[in-house]
Design an enzyme around this catalytic site. Structure first.
Site, PDB file in Angstrom:
ATOM      1  N   GLU A   4      -9.627 -66.435 -14.701  1.00 12.12           N
ATOM      2  CA  GLU A   4      -8.386 -66.466 -13.930  1.00 12.12           C
ATOM      3  C   GLU A   4      -7.692 -65.117 -13.869  1.00 12.12           C
ATOM      4  O   GLU A   4      -6.554 -64.976 -14.298  1.00 12.12           O
ATOM      5  CB  GLU A   4      -7.468 -67.554 -14.487  1.00 12.12           C
ATOM      6  N   GLU A   9     -15.259 -75.324 -15.273  1.00 11.92           N
ATOM      7  CA  GLU A   9     -14.326 -76.280 -15.873  1.00 11.92           C
ATOM      8  C   GLU A   9     -14.308 -77.502 -14.977  1.00 11.92           C
ATOM      9  O   GLU A   9     -14.231 -77.386 -13.759  1.00 11.92           O
ATOM     10  CB  GLU A   9     -12.905 -75.697 -15.968  1.00 11.92           C
TER      11      GLU A   9
END
Ligand code: GAL
Length: 943
Positions: free
Chosen positions: A398, A461
């Site tokens: 991220e 994820e």
């Protein structure tokens, strides 16, 4: 600018190299150090002498040892974003250790190695400044040989909570500071092994492994390799390394003066035709994201807990780990090599907080941070390059996109062409080899499967394991099986990051943080103490490497291993009728290669005469109650034939159930008469209030009659981020339904209670008709519901709630179990007969919420009260109400009342994974609709 805010890498440090131990002298400096905390760098004393110090355990975090407090944020930086500056209020922990050298310490160069300091440390040895560490979860080494003295060495490390590095380390986790990984003094003998790199590939066509080593000679006795010089390679027949069969060859990399034991695994990673292959075979990641966490020690995880993690993973069919979101303690990777786990090794980089600023100023794309970013990548790759378990290098998490990420990727590719590069944020796949996404819905993964076959795809994820859930894993598995290049994923995440406090686990906000993200840090498959949650049990079942199913002719045994056969497994069966074992045996299964299946005949079950001895079955005192119905299930288990490093022989790897005979239908009721005397109505064993129509007594037990219940204490997934169901449910008022009695109709042998159940303020509602009949000691209730008006939302549940006396404690049922099960998370529950207690039925989610549902129950005994389904129901039983559960913030808020609250449900809404990701799939959503549901109550069921 102070060193704290310098945007470059650390200073004074040695070039990065592999993490290893050797026969050269070394001295662990872990233990009790002197410590003092100052509120800012400016306030930190200049003098490192004196006795005015506390002590601290190294490795450790000072916030978990009585100095300052932990703080949790997910995305937001807890300080103003003006890189590279950090607050002047910058807690600064001075660490001091005085140590002597062992008498045998050699007169050779030496290095001081820190495996991890969060976030930045200035280091002195014997009064000489060595330099600055940066990159919290990466090692830093300093040359110290010339400074060492036999006795009284003084090592001082000034650690700052915040530094320029904090901008690069915005992972979703607790902010915790200190020297949290080991500190070691290493003798580095002249002429020793400075660094080394093992190249050990495997050719699946020839079966040959090719070995070469840079940095020393290598000897591998088992392979007949002796003193293979640098630059030369040898090819020999080997058994390859894989997560399924982690074959390691012990060897030694050496020079004349230093010997480094190595464990070599031969394996080749490649991408061919858009598919990621290991040793020529497609692999599927059945993975988890692992943060390092311990409820008392934070990220300073003692090694026995790292081992515990790996054992639990292997025992629950996890085959892969993404080291979210930083390189783990280096010893963890050696364990992955040994026990067998595929690893995505992720760099210590996350700049997520810049997302709040629309990524303005994001370090990933600012050249001033370039060196720091590449330095982090270099330090990870050099440290971890010799682990066969590491398949992919990940740039970080991220951090959006940018030239520094591109530079990291290209550095890694040049340095180590043997491993592909991963990074999730690069949707266009400009600098990655694997397309990776997080939380893509099933629908989107399906579309990726159909349209993007040019690259391997992974979900780095998925299935957010926050609270009760995740739901929908099965449907992801189906996608991993449908498309060759859709190669699995990693559950978010392994462990709840709860911190032990006041008898419960603390989460964000519990330490008075002004900015925090609450319990979003509690989202693991294991509880903070590593007890498996129901989510992990579900994972183990959904992702089992062998699938055992019924076919028209018998049993199908299908392998979902990528590399190994089923030779290590035994197949055992039991046949149960009405939950009671009547026969057992083993199945002869012919050899099955990876990815293949066999069909075999059913064992010889005499289903006509093989009925159980029903004298042992629970029967209500009324002979008509339909408990022994002849429902027969064959359960086949695949168990380990021999012990492994991670489980005992007999450990169940996979199981399947096959229905052999169906239950006989429930005996119809032969109704008894309804009797009214004064203000009481009696029907068989039931006593009713004629005004409300509610059941007040069942046999000898006072009860508060079953009423329609539509509410459950919302789960984290119900409370989920996008368009939460919970909001719609509360706006609709489902948590405060009112019941209006329309009519209590006492007839000759039935009691019909007509009601309308609805929330305040709105016009919609539900007609609920309760029809009671009785037969000896059995009281039957049929509930018919009909929605009235336009329902604006789904229903949390549809069923009945009643309150029973608090003395009832033991529970037994025939249905799905032993654990909790919900519509979209019920694979791990098998049909059987189970015993428990009301207290043990609860799942102690760190943030209290709906839990403990037992599904597909044919009959239930709670104390001596029996409930028999027509044919099945779900139940929860607890000593607090759904409202108590809804109000609680921590498990310690749940105080037992003097009742047992029993919910008997026709259905509950699924779980989904909307706490981060997609909600409940359409087939598991519960809508207001016309429905009927019947249960039978027996006041004194014996077992
Ligand atoms: C992801 C992130 C993880 C974690 C997760 C939600 O976006 O990569 O670190 O925050 O969401 O729990």
């Amino acid at each position: 600018m102070s060193y704290i805010e310098d945007m470059g890498p650390g200073t004074g440090v040695l070039p990065p190299r592999a993490f290893f131990t050797s026969d050269a002298a070394s001295l662990s400096l872990n233990g009790t150090w002197d410590f003092r905390l100052s509120p800012s760098a400016a306030a930190a004393p200049v003098d490192f002498g004196g006795d005015d110090w506390d002590t601290i355990t190294v490795p450790g975090h000072w916030q978990l040892q009585g100095h300052g407090s932990p703080a949790y944020t997910n995305v937001r930086y807890p300080f103003p974003v003006e890189p590279p500056f950090v607050p002047s209020e910058n807690p600064t922990g001075d660490h001091r250790l005085v140590f002597d050298l062992p008498a045998s310490w050699p007169d050779e160069p030496a290095v001081l190695r820190f495996d991890g300091i969060d976030s930045c440390g200035l280091v002195w040895l014997n009064g000489v400044e060595l330099g600055v560490t940066r990159g919290s979860r990466l090692p830093s080494e300093f040359e110290v040989g010339h400074l060492l003295q036999p006795k009284g060495n003084v090592l001082v490390v000034r650690v700052h909570q915040w530094s320029s590095g904090s901008y690069l380390e915005d992972q979703d986790m607790w902010w915790l500071s200190g020297i949290f990984r080991s500190v070691t003094l290493l003798s580095r003998p002249r002429g020793g092994v400075a660094d080394f790199e093992v190249h050990a590939s495997y050719d699946h066509v020839t079966g040959l492994g090719t070995l070469s080593v840079d940095g020393g000679l290598v000897t591998v006795p088992e392979l007949g390799v002796v003193d293979l010089p640098e630059g030369q390679s040898v090819s020999v027949a080997v058994e390859p390394w894989s997560a399924e069969s982690p074959r390691l060859y012990d060897g030694v990399v050496h020079t004349a003066v230093e010997h480094v034991p190595v464990r070599i695994g031969f394996r080749t990673v490649e991408i061919t035709d858009g598919v990621l292959l290991v040793n020529g075979a497609r692999i599927v990641f059945r993975g988890v994201n692992r943060h390092e966490h311990h409820p008392r020690f934070g990220r300073a995880v003692p090694s026995e807990f790292a081992v515990a993690d790996i054992l639990l993973m292997k025992q629950h069919n996890v085959n892969a780990v993404r080291t979210s979101h930083y390189p783990p303690d280096p010893r963890f990777l050696a364990l992955c090599d040994e026990y067998g786990l595929w690893v995505i090794d992720e760099c210590d980089l996350e700049t997520h907080g810049f997302g709040e600023l629309d990524w303005a100023g994001n370090p990933s794309d600012d050249p001033r941070w370039a060196e720091s970013c590449v330095d982090r990548m270099r330090r990870m790759v050099e440290r971890d390059k010799n682990h066969p378990s590491v398949l992919l290098w990940s740039l970080g998490n991220e951090s959006h996109t940018g030239r520094n990420l591109a530079a990291m990727a290209s550095w890694a590719r040049d340095r180590d062409p043997s491993r592909p590069v991963h990074y999730e944020g690069d949707f266009d796949c400009e600098y990655v080899d694997v397309y990776s996404r997080m939380y893509a819905s099933h629908e989107e993964v399906d579309e990726i499967g159909r349209t993007r076959a040019d690259m391997p795809f992974v979900l780095c994820e998925f299935a957010h394991a926050m609270g009760n859930g995740p739901g929908g894993m099965l449907e992801y598995r189906e996608l991993f099986e449908r498309y060759r290049h859709v190669q699995g994923g990693f559950i978010w995440e392994w462990i709840d990051h709860g911190l032990e406090r006041d008898g419960h686990y603390a989460y964000g906000g519990d330490f008075g943080e002004s900015i925090h993200d609450g319990n979003f840090v509690i989202d693991g498959l294991v509880f903070p103490d590593r007890t498996p949650s129901p989510g992990l049990l579900e994972f183990a079942k959904v992702f089992e490497p062998v699938r055992i199913t019924g076919t028209s002719a018998g049993v199908r045994i299908a392998s979902f291993y990528d590399h190994i056969s089923l030779d290590h497994l035994k197949f055992e069966w039991v046949y149960e009728v009405d939950g009671v074992e009547v026969a057992e045996g083993s199945l002869e299964v012919p050899p099955v290669a990876a990815g293949q299946h066999v069909d075999i005949a059913l064992p010889d079950l005499d289903v006509t005469t093989g009925q159980p001895d029903t004298t042992d079955l629970p029967t209500p005192s009324a002979p008509t109650a339909p408990l022994a119905t002849g429902e027969g299930w064959l359960t086949v288990r695949a168990t380990l034939a021999a012990p492994t490093t991670w489980a005992e022989a007999g450990h169940t790897v996979a199981w399947g159930q096959i229905s052999i005979t169906e239950a006989a239908p429930t005996n119809p009721i032969s109704a008894v008469e309804l009797v009214g005397v004064g203000d009481v109505l009696w029907l068989g064993p039931g006593e009713f209030d004629p005004a409300t129509g509610l059941l007040t007594r069942l046999g000898d037990h006072p009860v508060e009659g079953p009423r329609l219940d539509l509410w459950r204490a919302p789960t984290d997934n119900d409370r989920g981020s996008d368009n939460p169901e919970e909001r719609a449910w509360r706006e609709a008022g489902l948590h405060r339904l009112q019941h209006r009695v329309i009519e209590v109709g006492a007839q000759e042998n039935e009691l019909v209670v007509r009601t309308r159940v609805a929330p305040p303020s709105w016009g919609f509602g539900m007609f609920a008709d309760y029809t009671w009949t009785a037969d000896g000691d059995r009281l039957r209730l049929q509930l018919d519901v009909t929605p009235d008006g336009d329902w604006p939302c789904t229903l949390p549940r549809l069923g009945l709630r009643l309150a029973l006396p608090g003395e009832l404690s033991s529970v037994e049922w025939f249905g799905a179990g032993p654990g909790e099960a919900y519509a979209d998370s019920r694979q791990s529950a098998r049909i059987g007969r189970f015993e428990s207690t009301v207290d043990a039925l609860q799942t102690p989610y760190v943030f209290p919420q709906e839990n403990g549902n037992r599904a597909n129950v044919r009959w239930l005994r709670i104390g001596d009260i029996g409930v028999v389904g027509e044919p099945v129901f779900d139940f929860t039983a607890r000593r607090w109400t759904s409202e108590d559960l809804d109000a609680a913030q921590h498990t310690t808020d749940l105080k037992p009342r003097d009742r047992v609250y029993l919910n008997l449900d026709l259905a509950q809404h699924g779980l989904g994974t909307a706490s981060c990701g997609p909600g409940v799939l359409p087939q598991y959503r519960l809508h207001a609709q016309k429905a009927s549901f019947a249960v039978n109550f027996c006041p004194s069921m014996r077992t």
